[in-house]
Design an enzyme around this catalytic site. Structure first.
Site, PDB file in Angstrom:
ATOM      1  N   GLY A 177       0.842  -1.216   0.000  1.00 28.45           N
ATOM      2  CA  GLY A 177       0.000   0.000   0.000  1.00 28.45           C
ATOM      3  C   GLY A 177       0.866   1.250   0.000  1.00 28.45           C
TER       4      GLY A 177
ATOM      5  N   CYS B   1       2.543  -7.955  -5.222  1.00 24.98           N
ATOM      6  CA  CYS B   1       2.999  -8.857  -6.292  1.00 24.98           C
ATOM      7  C   CYS B   1       3.112 -10.305  -5.817  1.00 24.98           C
ATOM      8  CB  CYS B   1       4.361  -8.347  -6.792  1.00 24.98           C
ATOM      9  SG  CYS B   1       5.125  -9.394  -8.044  1.00 24.98           S
TER      10      CYS B   1
ATOM     11  N   ILE C 249       0.804   3.203   6.252  1.00 25.59           N
ATOM     12  CA  ILE C 249      -0.024   4.041   7.131  1.00 25.59           C
ATOM     13  C   ILE C 249      -0.403   3.286   8.405  1.00 25.59           C
ATOM     14  CG2 ILE C 249      -0.975   5.418   5.232  1.00 25.59           C
ATOM     15  CD1 ILE C 249      -3.659   3.826   5.694  1.00 25.59           C
ATOM     16  N   ASP C 250      -0.182   1.965   8.436  1.00 22.42           N
ATOM     17  CA  ASP C 250      -0.693   1.144   9.549  1.00 22.42           C
ATOM     18  C   ASP C 250       0.109   1.282  10.849  1.00 22.42           C
ATOM     19  OD1 ASP C 250      -2.506   0.246   7.692  1.00 22.42           O
ATOM     20  OD2 ASP C 250      -1.446  -1.619   7.282  1.00 22.42           O
TER      21      ASP C 250
ATOM     22  N   ASP D  42       2.658  -0.456  12.059  1.00 25.08           N
ATOM     23  CA  ASP D  42       2.624  -1.767  12.705  1.00 25.08           C
ATOM     24  C   ASP D  42       3.941  -2.528  12.591  1.00 25.08           C
ATOM     25  OD1 ASP D  42       2.541  -2.190   9.994  1.00 25.08           O
ATOM     26  OD2 ASP D  42       0.871  -3.595  10.035  1.00 25.08           O
TER      27      ASP D  42
ATOM     28  N   LEU E 137      -9.396   7.166   0.940  1.00 23.57           N
ATOM     29  CA  LEU E 137      -9.001   8.578   1.049  1.00 23.57           C
ATOM     30  C   LEU E 137      -7.938   8.724   2.139  1.00 23.57           C
ATOM     31  CD1 LEU E 137     -10.190  10.430   3.648  1.00 23.57           C
ATOM     32  CD2 LEU E 137     -12.334  10.008   2.486  1.00 23.57           C
TER      33      LEU E 137
HETATM   34  O1  F6P Z   1      -1.497  -1.541   4.587  1.00 24.79           O
HETATM   35  C1  F6P Z   1      -2.113  -0.347   4.234  1.00 24.79           C
HETATM   36  C2  F6P Z   1      -3.584  -0.562   4.004  1.00 24.79           C
HETATM   37  O2  F6P Z   1      -4.164   0.679   3.632  1.00 24.79           O
HETATM   38  C3  F6P Z   1      -4.354  -1.195   5.166  1.00 24.79           C
HETATM   39  O3  F6P Z   1      -4.665  -0.271   6.175  1.00 24.79           O
HETATM   40  C4  F6P Z   1      -5.555  -1.763   4.472  1.00 24.79           C
HETATM   41  O4  F6P Z   1      -6.067  -2.859   5.184  1.00 24.79           O
HETATM   42  C5  F6P Z   1      -4.974  -2.213   3.152  1.00 24.79           C
HETATM   43  O5  F6P Z   1      -3.774  -1.464   2.944  1.00 24.79           O
HETATM   44  C6  F6P Z   1      -5.870  -2.024   1.950  1.00 24.79           C
HETATM   45  O6  F6P Z   1      -5.221  -2.549   0.850  1.00 24.79           O
HETATM   46  P1  F6P Z   1      -5.667  -2.311  -0.661  1.00 24.79           P
HETATM   47  O7  F6P Z   1      -5.369  -0.898  -1.028  1.00 24.79           O
HETATM   48  O8  F6P Z   1      -4.836  -3.273  -1.435  1.00 24.79           O
HETATM   49  O9  F6P Z   1      -7.124  -2.587  -0.698  1.00 24.79           O
END
Ligand code: F6P
Length: 328
Positions: free
Chosen positions: A14, A76, A131-132, A134, A258
């Site tokens: 992400g 990927c 953004i997580d 973690d 967003l």
């Molecule tokens: O890891 C970042 C994140 O935005 C998570 O918070 C969310 O669960 C996930 O990616 C969503 O992934 P995608 O954009 O592939 O749907």
């Protein structure tokens, strides 16, 4: 220790605001030190598809303020297979690349560690970009601050309309298995309750809390539900509460993607610059299979293995405690 001469840089998983300032720092620190730089498009996909280009100092002009990533990103699956990794390695060797900077989250680091164990002659340095928030070894990950500010801005707006109509809102925020965004945004916006993956909240307790608020003359209420919460998702939580509370008009909002966009905050621009700068310097110093991270305002190295194995990210105890106290 072998001297490196050419670095490839990629963003994977992400996207997160702050990735661009980090790419800029990687490119310019490498060029400043006489190294060549190759940009890889779409993360590991670009390694497999040989989608890379030589980067100059001008390749990263005027990108500090941009959200997303100029290198693009992808999740990927073929890179998880040996065949995908072999092809990626072949393409990197053909270009004379001997070091790789990967900017991303835990999925990105898992791939980087496996690749580096299979092909140790290419040094690998991770930058925590998600953004997580973690990952172990960095108090903050790149993009977390901007995303949290974006969430706060959105929830403040929802509070206006919630208050105007005396409504109860359930708002879902991102974070996968982490409640970091939910917790900080919830405290910043005065949420009446925050449902987190790290701390199970019983629906009966939530209902009791909301009823108390109502009898305490609260006109509107906001409940933040982290997407990883174990109560079945924001709609299930709202439905369960609706059954027991009928003097509130209930609405659900999912903030969605967003949260990932927007111009990086000052914090993420500085963090991205510091981490990119440190990643290249660590590679020059002969480090590999590590992640650069922010700890007590210093940039320190953690092994990729530790960053991933100690995955259990602990939310701050005082923040958890104050949710109930400050929302009465
Ligand atoms: O890891 C970042 C994140 O935005 C998570 O918070 C969310 O669960 C996930 O990616 C969503 O992934 P995608 O954009 O592939 O749907």
């Amino acid at each position: 220790m072998h001297k490196i001469s050419k670095i490839a840089v990629l963003t994977s998983g992400g996207d997160a605001p702050g990735m661009n300032p980090c790419i800029r720092a990687v490119v310019r620190t490498a060029l400043y030190n006489g190294l060549e730089v190759v940009g890889v498009r779409q993360g590991y996909k670009g390694l497999i598809e040989n989608d890379m280009y030589d980067m100059s100092t001008r390749s990263v002009s005027n990108i500090l303020n941009l959200g997303g990533t100029i290198l693009k990103t992808a999740r990927c699956l073929p890179f998880k297979e040996d065949a995908g990794m072999d092809t990626a390695y072949k393409h990197l060797k053909e270009r004379g690349v001997d070091a790789l900077v990967v900017i991303g989250g835990d999925g990105t680091f898992t791939g980087a560690l496996r690749f580096s164990r299979k092909f140790p002659d290419i040094a690998v340095m991770g930058v925590p970009g998600t953004i997580d928030n973690d990952l172990c070894g960095s108090t903050y990950t790149l993009g977390f601050d901007t995303a949290t500010n974006t969430v706060i801005e959105a929830i403040d707006k929802i509070r206006d309309t919630a208050d105007a109509h005396d409504r109860l809102f359930f708002i879902e925020v991102m974070g996968r298995d982490s409640g970091a965004i939910a917790l900080r945004a919830g405290i910043s916006c005065g949420a009446e309750a925050i449902l987190l993956p790290e701390k199970q909240t019983a629906i009966e307790d939530l209902i009791k809390n909301l009823k108390e608020g109502k009898s305490n003359k609260k006109s509107s209420s906001i409940v933040i539900v982290a997407e990883g919460d174990k109560n079945g998702g924001v709609y299930d939580v709202a439905k369960a509460v609706q059954k027991e509370i009928n003097d509130y008009d209930i609405k659900v909002t999912i903030l969605g993607h967003l949260q990932r966009g927007g111009s990086p905050s000052s914090f993420d621009r500085i963090l991205g610059s510091r981490l990119g700068f440190a990643a290249v310097n660590a590679l020059i110093a002969g480090e590999t299979q590590k992640m650069v991270g922010l700890q007590a305002n210093h940039i320190l190295l953690t092994s990729l293995e530790d960053a991933l194995n100690n995955h259990e990210f602990k939310l701050e105890a005082d923040l958890l405690q104050m949710v109930e106290v400050l929302s009465i």
